[in-house]
Design a protein around this motif. Structure first.
Motif, PDB file in Angstrom:
ATOM      1  N   UNK A  59       0.831  -1.207   0.000  1.00  0.00           N
ATOM      2  CA  UNK A  59       0.000   0.000   0.000  1.00  0.00           C
ATOM      3  C   UNK A  59       0.866   1.259   0.000  1.00  0.00           C
ATOM      4  N   UNK A  60       1.948   1.201   0.783  1.00  0.00           N
ATOM      5  CA  UNK A  60       2.802   2.380   0.937  1.00  0.00           C
ATOM      6  C   UNK A  60       4.229   2.056   0.513  1.00  0.00           C
ATOM      7  N   UNK A  61       5.065   3.084   0.453  1.00  0.00           N
ATOM      8  CA  UNK A  61       6.406   2.932  -0.108  1.00  0.00           C
ATOM      9  C   UNK A  61       7.374   2.202   0.830  1.00  0.00           C
ATOM     10  N   UNK A  62       8.558   1.906   0.291  1.00  0.00           N
ATOM     11  CA  UNK A  62       9.532   1.124   1.059  1.00  0.00           C
ATOM     12  C   UNK A  62      10.003   1.871   2.310  1.00  0.00           C
ATOM     13  N   UNK A 116       8.700   5.267   3.153  1.00  0.00           N
ATOM     14  CA  UNK A 116       7.815   6.354   3.571  1.00  0.00           C
ATOM     15  C   UNK A 116       6.367   5.879   3.553  1.00  0.00           C
ATOM     16  N   UNK A 117       5.505   6.652   4.205  1.00  0.00           N
ATOM     17  CA  UNK A 117       4.100   6.281   4.294  1.00  0.00           C
ATOM     18  C   UNK A 117       3.258   6.812   3.149  1.00  0.00           C
ATOM     19  N   UNK A 118       3.904   7.242   2.037  1.00  0.00           N
ATOM     20  CA  UNK A 118       3.134   7.720   0.884  1.00  0.00           C
ATOM     21  C   UNK A 118       2.564   6.534   0.110  1.00  0.00           C
ATOM     22  N   UNK A 119       1.437   6.784  -0.550  1.00  0.00           N
ATOM     23  CA  UNK A 119       0.726   5.724  -1.262  1.00  0.00           C
ATOM     24  C   UNK A 119       1.465   5.274  -2.521  1.00  0.00           C
ATOM     25  N   UNK A 152       2.976  14.001  -8.212  1.00  0.00           N
ATOM     26  CA  UNK A 152       3.608  14.454  -6.968  1.00  0.00           C
ATOM     27  C   UNK A 152       2.650  14.527  -5.770  1.00  0.00           C
ATOM     28  N   UNK A 153       1.553  13.760  -5.831  1.00  0.00           N
ATOM     29  CA  UNK A 153       0.660  13.720  -4.676  1.00  0.00           C
ATOM     30  C   UNK A 153       0.990  12.541  -3.759  1.00  0.00           C
ATOM     31  N   UNK A 154       1.547  11.452  -4.334  1.00  0.00           N
ATOM     32  CA  UNK A 154       1.962  10.314  -3.503  1.00  0.00           C
ATOM     33  C   UNK A 154       3.423  10.499  -3.091  1.00  0.00           C
ATOM     34  N   UNK A 155       3.697  11.647  -2.532  1.00  0.00           N
ATOM     35  CA  UNK A 155       5.087  11.966  -2.193  1.00  0.00           C
ATOM     36  C   UNK A 155       5.142  12.505  -0.765  1.00  0.00           C
ATOM     37  N   UNK A 156       5.993  11.881   0.037  1.00  0.00           N
ATOM     38  CA  UNK A 156       6.264  12.392   1.376  1.00  0.00           C
ATOM     39  C   UNK A 156       7.581  13.153   1.310  1.00  0.00           C
ATOM     40  N   UNK A 157       7.915  13.886   2.339  1.00  0.00           N
ATOM     41  CA  UNK A 157       9.181  14.623   2.326  1.00  0.00           C
ATOM     42  C   UNK A 157      10.380  13.677   2.217  1.00  0.00           C
TER      43      UNK A 157
END
Lengths: 503, 95
Positions: free
Chosen positions: A36-39, A41-44, A52-57
């Motif tokens: 569901x989320x990235x390796x 980070x918690x982005x989708x 650039x909406x599924x992007x965490x810092x």
């Protein structure tokens, strides 16, 4: 379980202008973990989101952000490793692979060069009944995917989307055990099948969720055997790497082209340069990716942001205990338990959902007959309509019901096909629909006997002739079938005719 | 290990840092100095000692697979020199 033993396929031989040549192929498959989320980070990981909406810092590599590993992704890598009969490394570690590219905001990719999570395994790649290539897996490591650049939105600019940046990939590295373009495609298809069975990667090649880098070299016949005996690469030719292939057909075409290109160079007295190449499907050729060359100095070093990844054997055992039956085992079982042919077993086990549907239909019925109905009628019809097994209008219970009616002699094979059509369009319970549409064969012996008696009484000369010449008895069978509108079971009628005529 | 001028130029290029030609000798000398200082570590005998990766006996922290972040497009793009239609816009890079 049926024990299947295999013979190795012959390597592909390409005739050059001067000699025969063989191919040696190794692959790196990038399989996106179905998380569901990235390796880190918690982005989708959702495809098709706003740029650039599924992007965490963390993914945007903002200063001071630290990666935190997704435990599910680690579990999927372990699960994939177990599915490839591979050694699981209880201690692995992350490294930084440094290079600059606009779709890589960190300036490095977090990967596992020195201590991958999964070690050596193997995949059996079938090339025909009883023929299979055993491809050795060297390793599987976890790493981050890069972002996506779009070049056609502006003449002077590239547009970059980090939605994919940091999504977990499993890089599955094979040994150079693949010996031709068809084997290469079959290897990718087999890996894809296993990962889909395991549920660790959805295998969607069109979306780039499974893609391959293909290493190709050529050698004279006999050289490869020397390599296998010594594992010394100096017996083989210089390899070129074709990057980022996401179609089985293009993989084959690219390898074919690349092999011929290398043969032409070597036969001309030249040397193949080790380089990275891209396949252009429109032109049907590979070309050098020069910009990647000077970036090849990756200056790997251990990632200081992440401690080594230590997992427990008990956790690995837990994952091992939840493994599904894999394609090879399922195929062997289908051939052994249901008496299916190699071909039918392959078709039915290609997708786990297909196999499950077949098993529901075959449960308590004739396996071969169930296979015929599932493959020829159901899959044939689904393909024609462009539907998947999940969307089938005829359930396994309905199809089983049709087969039961045939087995009981209540409907003929021909009627069964009509009934299948009715169930497809109208639905309903098979025996009720058969009755409603007047399909049931007349199995009422009294009705058949009455029809036959009437026929014999009306045609005494035919009775005499048939008694004298048994071959003429068929006339009565035909007439009774006609009289019952084709609904009587021909075998039953034939038997009764013989009995009545005293044959 | 000493860093020569060619190596210094290569490292600068890999790091995408522009260094003028006349600055390279000085840079090479400084880098050599740093490496030379670090090489003192080679004098320590570490035979049979497992490399230490952390000063605290910690296990790598893991998180559950859940979407807890993202949907901050405006903030992500805020520092970009150029952004259009939700994308970072960069000088054309194409293979």
């Amino acid at each position: 379980m049926l024990d299947l033993t295999y013979e190795a396929p012959k390597p592909k031989v390409i005739a050059g202008a001067k000699h025969d040549w063989e191919l040696v192929i190794g692959m790196e498959i990038h399989a996106q973990v179905a998380s569901q989320s990235k390796l880190f980070s918690g982005a989708s990981t959702q495809v098709g989101s706003e740029p650039n909406s599924n992007v965490a810092f963390v993914d945007a590599a903002m200063p001071g952000m630290l990666p935190v590993i997704n435990e599910f992704c680690v579990a999927q890598a372990v699960r994939s490793g177990l599915g490839l009969k591979a050694a699981i490394n209880l201690r692995s570690a992350f490294d930084r692979k440094n290079y600059f590219y606009p779709d890589l905001p960190q300036g490095y990719q977090i990967s596992q060069l020195y201590h991958p999570i999964v070690g050596e395994g193997e995949v059996l790649v079938e090339m025909g009944p009883g023929i299979a290539r055993k491809v050795r897996i060297e390793r599987i490591h976890l790493e981050q995917d890069a972002g996506k650049s779009i070049h056609d939105m502006d003449p002077a600019m590239s547009f970059v989307d980090f939605n994919r940046t940091g999504v977990a990939l499993m890089e599955i590295v094979s040994r150079p055990d693949i010996r031709g373009p068809e084997e290469a495609a079959a290897y990718v298809a087999k890996l894809r099948q296993i990962l889909r069975y395991l549920g660790t990667c959805d295998g969607n090649m069109q979306n780039g969720n499974l893609r391959a880098d293909v290493n190709v070299s050529i050698c004279r016949p006999g050289q490869y055997e020397k390599y296998q005996a010594t594992q010394d690469f100096s017996h083989l030719g210089t390899r070129c790497e074709i990057k980022n292939m996401n179609s089985l057909r293009f993989i084959q075409q690219a390898i074919e082209y690349e092999a011929r290109r290398q043969i032409a160079i070597v036969e001309d007295g030249g040397k193949v340069d080790q380089e990275t190449r891209l396949y252009d499907p429109d032109k049907g050729e590979t070309r050098s990716m020069r910009s990647k060359e000077e970036a090849h100095d990756y200056r790997y070093f251990p990632c200081p942001d992440l401690l080594p990844l230590e997992i427990e054997q008990a956790w690995v055992d837990e994952i091992a205990a939840s493994m599904p039956e894999l394609p090879d085992a399922k195929k062997a079982r289908f051939m052994g338990d249901f008496g299916l042919t190699d071909y039918d077993a392959n078709v039915l086990t290609a997708e786990v959902a297909n196999a499950a549907f077949f098993e529901e239909v075959a449960q308590g019925r004739d396996g071969k007959q169930a296979a015929n109905w599932v493959i020829n009628e159901l899959f044939g019809r689904l393909n024609k309509e462009g539907l998947s097994i999940a969307e089938t209008p005829v359930s396994s219970a309905q199809l089983g019901g049709v087969i039961d009616l045939i087995a009981k002699g209540e409907i003929s094979g021909k009627m069964a096909k009509d009934l299948f059509e009715i169930l497809w369009t109208e639905g309903g319970e098979p025996s009720e629909q058969a009755a409603k549409h007047g399909m049931k064969q007349v199995t009422d012996l009294g009705a058949i006997e009455a029809a036959l008696d009437a026929l014999m009484a009306a045609n005494p000369d035919q009775v005499e002739k048939a008694r004298a010449n048994a071959r003429l008895a068929g006339w009565f069978t035909g007439q009774v079938l006609k009289a019952t509108g084709g609904k009587a079971n021909p075998a039953v009628v034939g038997q009764m005719v013989n009995q009545k005529l005293g044959l | 290990m000493s860093i020569d001028i060619a190596t210094a130029a290569k490292v600068a290029k890999l790091a995408r840092i522009r260094v003028e030609e006349d600055q390279l000798p000085k840079l090479a000398e400084q880098l050599s100095g740093i490496l030379g200082f670090m090489e003192q570590l080679n004098e320590v005998n570490v035979d049979g000692i497992e490399p230490m990766v952390s000063v605290t006996p910690m296990r790598l922290v893991r998180r559950k697979d859940a979407v807890t972040d993202g949907n901050i497009q405006a903030q992500v793009l805020k520092n970009a020199p150029d952004a259009r239609e939700g994308f970072f816009a960069v000088p054309k890079v194409v293979e």
